[in-house]
Write a protein that holds these residues in place. Sequence first.
Motif, mmCIF file in Angstrom:
data_model
loop_
_atom_site.group_PDB
_atom_site.id
_atom_site.type_symbol
_atom_site.label_atom_id
_atom_site.label_comp_id
_atom_site.label_asym_id
_atom_site.label_seq_id
_atom_site.Cartn_x
_atom_site.Cartn_y
_atom_site.Cartn_z
ATOM 1 N N GLU A 71 4.484 2.243 11.029
ATOM 2 C CA GLU A 71 4.211 1.278 9.958
ATOM 3 C C GLU A 71 4.612 1.808 8.583
ATOM 4 O O GLU A 71 4.428 1.141 7.574
ATOM 5 C CB GLU A 71 2.720 0.918 9.955
ATOM 6 N N ASN A 72 5.136 3.044 8.553
ATOM 7 C CA ASN A 72 5.560 3.682 7.300
ATOM 8 C C ASN A 72 4.415 3.788 6.288
ATOM 9 O O ASN A 72 4.606 3.586 5.089
ATOM 10 C CB ASN A 72 6.739 2.917 6.680
ATOM 11 N N SER A 73 3.242 4.124 6.804
ATOM 12 C CA SER A 73 2.072 4.282 5.937
ATOM 13 C C SER A 73 1.661 5.750 5.785
ATOM 14 O O SER A 73 0.586 6.042 5.257
ATOM 15 C CB SER A 73 0.891 3.475 6.488
ATOM 16 N N VAL A 74 2.515 6.689 6.226
ATOM 17 C CA VAL A 74 2.202 8.114 6.164
ATOM 18 C C VAL A 74 3.302 8.851 5.409
ATOM 19 O O VAL A 74 4.481 8.761 5.775
ATOM 20 C CB VAL A 74 2.069 8.733 7.574
ATOM 21 N N ARG A 75 2.908 9.569 4.357
ATOM 22 C CA ARG A 75 3.845 10.427 3.629
ATOM 23 C C ARG A 75 3.715 11.888 4.061
ATOM 24 O O ARG A 75 4.693 12.620 4.108
ATOM 25 C CB ARG A 75 3.601 10.316 2.122
ATOM 26 N N MET A 107 0.845 -1.194 0.000
ATOM 27 C CA MET A 107 0.000 0.000 0.000
ATOM 28 C C MET A 107 0.882 1.245 0.000
ATOM 29 O O MET A 107 1.847 1.343 0.764
ATOM 30 C CB MET A 107 -0.913 0.001 1.223
ATOM 31 N N SER A 139 8.872 6.734 5.834
ATOM 32 C CA SER A 139 8.044 7.148 4.696
ATOM 33 C C SER A 139 7.662 8.624 4.746
ATOM 34 O O SER A 139 7.301 9.209 3.723
ATOM 35 C CB SER A 139 6.759 6.317 4.638
ATOM 36 N N PRO A 199 2.075 5.012 0.806
ATOM 37 C CA PRO A 199 1.866 5.896 1.956
ATOM 38 C C PRO A 199 0.825 6.968 1.651
ATOM 39 O O PRO A 199 0.782 7.509 0.553
ATOM 40 C CB PRO A 199 3.255 6.516 2.169
ATOM 41 N N SER A 216 0.658 4.583 12.652
ATOM 42 C CA SER A 216 0.783 4.757 11.200
ATOM 43 C C SER A 216 2.194 5.204 10.813
ATOM 44 O O SER A 216 2.737 4.764 9.795
ATOM 45 C CB SER A 216 -0.238 5.787 10.708
ATOM 46 N N SER A 267 9.806 6.866 11.523
ATOM 47 C CA SER A 267 9.199 6.746 10.193
ATOM 48 C C SER A 267 10.243 6.824 9.090
ATOM 49 O O SER A 267 11.144 7.654 9.113
ATOM 50 C CB SER A 267 8.157 7.850 9.986
#
Length: 284
Positions: free
Chosen positions: A27-31, A1, A57, A3, A24, A55
């Motif tokens: 989990e490196n899901s936020v840019r 997925m 991401s 970011p 988040s 992070s």
Amino acid sequence: MLPGSIQISGETLSGAEIRDICESLRENSVRLLSLRGCQLSERDFGHVCRGVAESRSLAQLNLNLGIVSNINRVKQLAEALKTNRSVQSLFLHGSPLTDAGLALLNPALSIHPSLVALDLGDCMLGDEGINLICGLLPPDGAKSGLKELTLSANPGITSKGWGRLAIAVAHSSQLRVLNLDYNPLGDQVAGMLAVAVASSRTLEVLDLEGTGLTNQSAQTLLDMVENYPTALRTLILAENNISPELQQQISDLLSEGEEEEETEVHEVTAREKNPWICQNSKSS
């Protein structure tokens, strides 16, 4: 997925919301993380900073409008940025940093490997702060530095400080956008900036809106645009005591320069597609 982004404005954040944000980040899901004008406890701010540190991401961090409200928070943010390697854009507009706060933050900013955009507008900075910022604008051939810098609404900076910045901009090989709007610059500082723009090979956007300029400044800037080749494409002069005619002349000259550049690009592209065009009769 891929970011995504978390954007919250003007809210009081609960502990549960902070935990979700931090998870988040880990989990490196936020840019993009924007907490513009939000209220959060000292403990929760520390949690967010630890999430930023972990992070890989996060590319844009927006803590505008008073999030970084005291020295303790400045220290926590500095520690986070020393560990983080991914943040490219940092927005702290409207934070009461002062020169002392920037001095604490500066070591992390100066060694960050990815930071290219920095917003320190309305941060109560003075000349000492400018000296630190100039260190983030390395001269030609040095390490990478900022490409976008915002210093709007910092009236504590004197003409001496702005002169120091003008010298740094003149020798910076990377800065493309400089926002100085709503500072009491006046015609003297505008003259120094004109020299800096004429010397810079990269500066494309200069925002001087509401900076106390007159037709004297505009004439200097017009002469610079008319007689010296620059990279400048946008010069914002609104809310100054400058005649509409002079503003239009400057705008027209900048537009002409952009059109000429586009024509050159098209010609180069045409030659690449049709190499025979530029060959002499002997070779053809």
